[in-house]
Design an enzyme around this catalytic site. Structure first.
Site, PDB file in Angstrom:
ATOM      1  N   GLY A  39       7.973 -17.469 -11.882  1.00 19.51           N
ATOM      2  CA  GLY A  39       7.814 -18.846 -12.360  1.00 19.51           C
ATOM      3  C   GLY A  39       7.569 -18.950 -13.851  1.00 19.51           C
ATOM      4  O   GLY A  39       7.887 -18.044 -14.636  1.00 19.51           O
ATOM      5  N   ILE A  40       7.008 -20.072 -14.238  1.00 19.63           N
ATOM      6  CA  ILE A  40       6.695 -20.306 -15.655  1.00 19.63           C
ATOM      7  C   ILE A  40       5.674 -19.276 -16.122  1.00 19.63           C
ATOM      8  O   ILE A  40       5.803 -18.695 -17.202  1.00 19.63           O
ATOM      9  CB  ILE A  40       6.152 -21.745 -15.855  1.00 19.63           C
ATOM     10  CG1 ILE A  40       7.259 -22.774 -15.601  1.00 19.63           C
ATOM     11  CG2 ILE A  40       5.556 -21.920 -17.244  1.00 19.63           C
ATOM     12  CD1 ILE A  40       8.457 -22.668 -16.524  1.00 19.63           C
ATOM     13  N   CYS A  41       4.678 -19.028 -15.292  1.00 21.00           N
ATOM     14  CA  CYS A  41       3.573 -18.148 -15.689  1.00 21.00           C
ATOM     15  C   CYS A  41       4.075 -16.806 -16.223  1.00 21.00           C
ATOM     16  O   CYS A  41       3.777 -16.414 -17.350  1.00 21.00           O
ATOM     17  CB  CYS A  41       2.649 -17.948 -14.497  1.00 21.00           C
ATOM     18  SG  CYS A  41       1.354 -16.759 -14.792  1.00 21.00           S
ATOM     19  N   LYS A  50       0.564 -14.183 -23.967  1.00 25.85           N
ATOM     20  CA  LYS A  50      -0.501 -13.193 -24.237  1.00 25.85           C
ATOM     21  C   LYS A  50       0.078 -11.962 -24.928  1.00 25.85           C
ATOM     22  O   LYS A  50      -0.589 -11.322 -25.750  1.00 25.85           O
ATOM     23  CB  LYS A  50      -1.217 -12.785 -22.940  1.00 25.85           C
ATOM     24  CG  LYS A  50      -2.230 -13.796 -22.396  1.00 25.85           C
ATOM     25  CD  LYS A  50      -2.026 -15.173 -22.903  1.00 25.85           C
ATOM     26  CE  LYS A  50      -2.648 -16.317 -22.235  1.00 25.85           C
ATOM     27  NZ  LYS A  50      -1.845 -17.547 -22.269  1.00 25.85           N
ATOM     28  N   GLY A 181      -4.444 -28.865 -26.521  1.00 26.12           N
ATOM     29  CA  GLY A 181      -4.876 -28.227 -25.269  1.00 26.12           C
ATOM     30  C   GLY A 181      -4.643 -26.729 -25.396  1.00 26.12           C
ATOM     31  O   GLY A 181      -4.282 -26.231 -26.477  1.00 26.12           O
ATOM     32  N   ILE A 183      -2.250 -24.710 -24.450  1.00 19.90           N
ATOM     33  CA  ILE A 183      -0.919 -24.250 -24.882  1.00 19.90           C
ATOM     34  C   ILE A 183      -0.736 -24.474 -26.389  1.00 19.90           C
ATOM     35  O   ILE A 183      -0.338 -23.566 -27.124  1.00 19.90           O
ATOM     36  CB  ILE A 183       0.188 -24.960 -24.066  1.00 19.90           C
ATOM     37  CG1 ILE A 183       0.103 -24.528 -22.600  1.00 19.90           C
ATOM     38  CG2 ILE A 183       1.575 -24.660 -24.640  1.00 19.90           C
ATOM     39  CD1 ILE A 183       1.060 -25.257 -21.657  1.00 19.90           C
ATOM     40  N   GLY A 269       1.338 -31.669 -22.662  1.00 16.93           N
ATOM     41  CA  GLY A 269       1.125 -31.672 -21.219  1.00 16.93           C
ATOM     42  C   GLY A 269       2.390 -31.372 -20.445  1.00 16.93           C
ATOM     43  O   GLY A 269       3.417 -30.975 -21.004  1.00 16.93           O
ATOM     44  N   HIS A 443     -25.839  -2.492 -21.699  1.00 11.48           N
ATOM     45  CA  HIS A 443     -26.009  -2.540 -23.149  1.00 11.48           C
ATOM     46  C   HIS A 443     -25.243  -1.393 -23.798  1.00 11.48           C
ATOM     47  O   HIS A 443     -25.293  -0.282 -23.278  1.00 11.48           O
ATOM     48  CB  HIS A 443     -27.497  -2.419 -23.503  1.00 11.48           C
ATOM     49  CG  HIS A 443     -27.724  -2.369 -24.983  1.00 11.48           C
ATOM     50  ND1 HIS A 443     -27.662  -3.501 -25.769  1.00 11.48           N
ATOM     51  CD2 HIS A 443     -27.983  -1.327 -25.813  1.00 11.48           C
ATOM     52  CE1 HIS A 443     -27.877  -3.158 -27.022  1.00 11.48           C
ATOM     53  NE2 HIS A 443     -28.082  -1.845 -27.079  1.00 11.48           N
TER      54      HIS A 443
HETATM   55  C1  LIG Z   1       2.924 -21.641 -22.665  1.00 14.93           C
HETATM   56  C2  LIG Z   1       2.094 -21.629 -21.415  1.00 14.93           C
HETATM   57  C3  LIG Z   1       0.997 -20.816 -21.327  1.00 14.93           C
HETATM   58  C4  LIG Z   1       0.233 -20.800 -20.165  1.00 14.93           C
HETATM   59  N1  LIG Z   1      -0.845 -19.975 -20.099  1.00 14.93           N
HETATM   60  C5  LIG Z   1      -1.582 -19.951 -18.974  1.00 14.93           C
HETATM   61  C6  LIG Z   1      -2.684 -19.067 -18.856  1.00 14.93           C
HETATM   62  O1  LIG Z   1      -2.991 -18.309 -19.775  1.00 14.93           O
HETATM   63  N2  LIG Z   1      -3.372 -19.054 -17.693  1.00 14.93           N
HETATM   64  C7  LIG Z   1      -3.047 -19.884 -16.650  1.00 14.93           C
HETATM   65  O2  LIG Z   1      -3.705 -19.844 -15.614  1.00 14.93           O
HETATM   66  N3  LIG Z   1      -2.021 -20.741 -16.736  1.00 14.93           N
HETATM   67  C8  LIG Z   1      -1.276 -20.781 -17.867  1.00 14.93           C
HETATM   68  N4  LIG Z   1      -0.206 -21.622 -17.933  1.00 14.93           N
HETATM   69  C9  LIG Z   1       0.081 -22.495 -16.771  1.00 14.93           C
HETATM   70  C10 LIG Z   1       0.783 -21.708 -15.672  1.00 14.93           C
HETATM   71  O3  LIG Z   1       1.987 -21.173 -16.177  1.00 14.93           O
HETATM   72  C11 LIG Z   1       1.047 -22.612 -14.496  1.00 14.93           C
HETATM   73  O4  LIG Z   1      -0.156 -23.219 -14.072  1.00 14.93           O
HETATM   74  C12 LIG Z   1       1.629 -21.839 -13.321  1.00 14.93           C
HETATM   75  O5  LIG Z   1       2.838 -21.215 -13.691  1.00 14.93           O
HETATM   76  C13 LIG Z   1       1.860 -22.759 -12.127  1.00 14.93           C
HETATM   77  O6  LIG Z   1       2.391 -22.016 -11.081  1.00 14.93           O
HETATM   78  P1  LIG Z   1       3.346 -22.683  -9.975  1.00 14.93           P
HETATM   79  O7  LIG Z   1       3.673 -21.594  -9.039  1.00 14.93           O
HETATM   80  O8  LIG Z   1       2.735 -23.913  -9.474  1.00 14.93           O
HETATM   81  O9  LIG Z   1       4.648 -23.152 -10.778  1.00 14.93           O
HETATM   82  P2  LIG Z   1       5.654 -22.406 -11.744  1.00 14.93           P
HETATM   83  O10 LIG Z   1       5.083 -21.211 -12.356  1.00 14.93           O
HETATM   84  O11 LIG Z   1       6.178 -23.480 -12.647  1.00 14.93           O
HETATM   85  O12 LIG Z   1       6.807 -21.927 -10.771  1.00 14.93           O
HETATM   86  C14 LIG Z   1       7.634 -22.823 -10.111  1.00 14.93           C
HETATM   87  C15 LIG Z   1       8.921 -22.112  -9.782  1.00 14.93           C
HETATM   88  O13 LIG Z   1       9.675 -22.939  -8.928  1.00 14.93           O
HETATM   89  C16 LIG Z   1      11.036 -22.840  -9.279  1.00 14.93           C
HETATM   90  N5  LIG Z   1      11.678 -24.046  -8.776  1.00 14.93           N
HETATM   91  C17 LIG Z   1      11.501 -25.325  -9.174  1.00 14.93           C
HETATM   92  N6  LIG Z   1      12.195 -26.161  -8.399  1.00 14.93           N
HETATM   93  C18 LIG Z   1      12.835 -25.400  -7.478  1.00 14.93           C
HETATM   94  C19 LIG Z   1      13.679 -25.682  -6.388  1.00 14.93           C
HETATM   95  N7  LIG Z   1      13.962 -26.930  -6.027  1.00 14.93           N
HETATM   96  N8  LIG Z   1      14.155 -24.646  -5.670  1.00 14.93           N
HETATM   97  C20 LIG Z   1      13.839 -23.365  -5.978  1.00 14.93           C
HETATM   98  N9  LIG Z   1      13.027 -23.042  -6.987  1.00 14.93           N
HETATM   99  C21 LIG Z   1      12.521 -24.057  -7.724  1.00 14.93           C
HETATM  100  C22 LIG Z   1      11.023 -22.712 -10.782  1.00 14.93           C
HETATM  101  O14 LIG Z   1      12.219 -22.085 -11.250  1.00 14.93           O
HETATM  102  C23 LIG Z   1       9.797 -21.846 -11.000  1.00 14.93           C
HETATM  103  O15 LIG Z   1      10.139 -20.479 -11.043  1.00 14.93           O
HETATM  104  C24 LIG Z   1       0.580 -21.639 -19.083  1.00 14.93           C
HETATM  105  C25 LIG Z   1       1.697 -22.459 -19.163  1.00 14.93           C
HETATM  106  C26 LIG Z   1       2.458 -22.442 -20.314  1.00 14.93           C
HETATM  107  C27 LIG Z   1       3.660 -23.321 -20.371  1.00 14.93           C
END
Ligand SMILES: Cc1cc2nc3c(=O)[nH]c(=O)nc-3n(C[C@H](O)[C@H](O)[C@H](O)COP(=O)(O)OP(=O)(O)OC[C@H]3O[C@@H](n4cnc5c(N)ncnc54)[C@H](O)[C@@H]3O)c2cc1C
Length: 464
Positions: A39-41, A50, A181, A183, A269, A443
């Site tokens: 995913g995004i993470c 990081k 925030g 990010i 956001g 310590h």
């Molecule tokens: C720059 C940045 C830095 C961040 N740093 C941190 C951090 O340090 N610590 C932290 O805890 N969080 C961080 N986050 C937030 C974190 O990335 C998200 O909270 C987390 O990824 C959410 O997980 P998720 O599984 O809900 O969604 P996502 O990680 O967004 O995954 C969703 C997945 O679903 C897929 N998808 C979407 N629609 C469909 C569909 N219809 N069919 C099939 N696949 C689909 C997408 O391709 C994606 O791979 C950061 C975010 C960003 C943008």
């Protein structure tokens, strides 16, 4: 038509962890991912940032090497290699997720999943149907994307989202970051460390507005000391693009001024990925742009669940994963499953100095009606912080004055993103001030500041 016990749409930290846990519990699991496992993470969020921040930290350390008795002559850095390393780390971890899913016998379908009626999901790839799936339980874990403000739309060239900000071809000389925030501040910190003139504009009255006010103020000063320009209570009204620059109209105290930057990062956001996934044919309710769920992640449609960024905040990877685990444990009737405590989810920002917190800020605790006892400890009194040359930081603890319950803990400084877990465990075990004061901290560690902040709340601080 393939039938499983559970279908998970989205393979981010929410979806893939849910898939593994469901498989461990004996379910036949299908996971659908449209772009990239992790995913995004793993691919565009937590992990690659990081990796970049680590490069920036090393640059900063080299700049300060002389203070540690080390001479470094003619040092330079290669932005392309930094980005390549960051992308490589993401690719490595995404491949790791693929391996873990295989090991756990999760069937992964490459494509875009859409609900097609009760228990049915259609998967398409490049406009073609590639699978029809059915299952009793379906989990939506489709995550989120950057929020776009009307008139300030990113174009990927001059005005970036986090994606472009993570893979720059060249360093801009000047950069505007809209939003302070986690990010926004992490990118501001990264580019500032590499010598870019960074300005952060925040609409609220302080940076990292969800943090405790004192921590925000401490971080604000520390970031400014490092060269960041921060404008709070200000709004970016307009972005006028030229060939290779952007002129921003910034309004503060009713007065508009303009300033020109090489690049802009919009960090205002996220919005949930709720479109085109067939939700309209279900009873699932959308609240404030996110899918409404109950304490077990169930939507208003029987057999349909949602987890992670597609649901209400906090929008953090660990919240997404945990929500998914609880969801499938509840479905399978696992022992001792209990709802996620949204009040005990740590939040970390990996800027320099780092910021981390869990539980209520002092202001929130007071607003909730608590009579509070507050402890503070400055890193200046901590031996390890001085020895390692990281004396800039503080820990703040907020206790319920009546019961001694730890309501919240807030930190800024080196290593605090690792330390916060100590207080999180304490809160999960419903610890009180007495147990924390009796706990022995090793310590020398910066974590001793946590102990001292507890002692301070009860008039027993030693090293201040
Ligand atoms: C720059 C940045 C830095 C961040 N740093 C941190 C951090 O340090 N610590 C932290 O805890 N969080 C961080 N986050 C937030 C974190 O990335 C998200 O909270 C987390 O990824 C959410 O997980 P998720 O599984 O809900 O969604 P996502 O990680 O967004 O995954 C969703 C997945 O679903 C897929 N998808 C979407 N629609 C469909 C569909 N219809 N069919 C099939 N696949 C689909 C997408 O391709 C994606 O791979 C950061 C975010 C960003 C943008």
């Amino acid at each position: 038509m393939t039938t499983s016990d559970i279908i998970i749409i989205g393979g981010g930290p929410g979806g893939y962890v849910t898939a593994i846990r469901a498989s461990q519990l004996g379910m036949k699991v299908t996971l659908i991912e449209a772009n990239h496992l992790g995913g995004i993470c793993l691919n565009w969020g937590c992990i690659p940032t990081k990796a970049l921040l680590r490069s920036a930290e090393i640059v900063t350390n080299i700049k300060h090497a002389a203070e540690y008795g080390i001479q470094v002559k003619d040092f330079g850095f290669d932005l392309k290699k930094m980005v390549e390393r960051s992308r490589g780390v993401s690719a490595q971890l995404s491949a790791g997720v693929k391996h873990l899913l295989k090991k756990n016998k999760v069937e992964v379908v490459d494509g875009f999943g859409k609900l097609m009626g009760k228990g049915k999901v259609e998967v398409t790839k490049d406009g073609k149907r590639v699978a029809e799936l059915t299952a009793k339980h379906i989990v939506i874990a489709t995550g989120a994307r950057p929020r776009v403000l009307a008139g300030l739309e990113p174009d990927g060239k001059l005005i970036w989202t986090y994606k472009e900000a993570m893979v720059p071809d060249a360093l801009p000389k000047s950069l505007l970051v809209v939003g302070s925030g986690a990010i926004g501040i992490e990118f501001a910190s990264f580019y500032n460390a590499l010598g870019v003139a960074v300005t952060v504009v925040e609409v609220m009255d302080r940076v990292m507005p969800i943090e405790d006010e004192e921590i925000s103020a401490f971080a604000h000063k520390a970031l400014e000391k490092r060269g960041l320009k921060i404008i709070t209570k200000a709004v970016v009204k307009k972005l006028d693009k030229a060939k290779d620059s952007v002129t921003a109209t910034i309004e503060k105290d009713g007065r508009a001024t303009t300033q020109t930057f090489d690049r802009v990062i919009m960090a205002v956001g996220i919005v949930a990925n709720i479109e085109n996934i067939g939700l309209e044919n279900t009873k699932a309710v959308i609240e404030k742009g996110h899918i409404k769920i109950n304490e077990w992640s169930a939507t208003d449609e029987a057999g349909l669940y949602a987890i992670g960024d597609v649901t209400a905040p906090p929008w953090l990877a660990h919240k997404a994963s945990h929500e998914g685990v609880i969801c499938v444990e509840k479905i399978m009737g696992a022992k001792d499953v209990h709802p996620l405590d949204l009040g005990n989810i740590p939040g970390c920002t990996y800027c320099t100095p780092q910021v981390a917190s869990v539980g209520m800020s002092e202001a929130k605790a007071k607003a909730a009606g608590y009579q509070v006892r507050v402890g503070r400890f400055n890193f200046m009194g901590n031996g390890k912080a001085i020895a390692t040359g990281e004396p800039e930081g503080m820990v703040k603890t907020v206790f319920d004055a009546k019961t001694g319950a730890l309501l919240g803990a807030h930190m800024v400084g080196a290593e605090v993103t690792e330390m916060i877990q100590g207080f999180t465990i304490g809160r999960a075990l419903e610890t009180t001030e007495a147990e924390l004061m009796h706990t022995v901290f090793p310590h020398p560690t910066i974590s001793e500041s946590m102990h001292e902040a507890v002692l301070d709340a009860y008039g027993r601080v030693v090293h201040m």
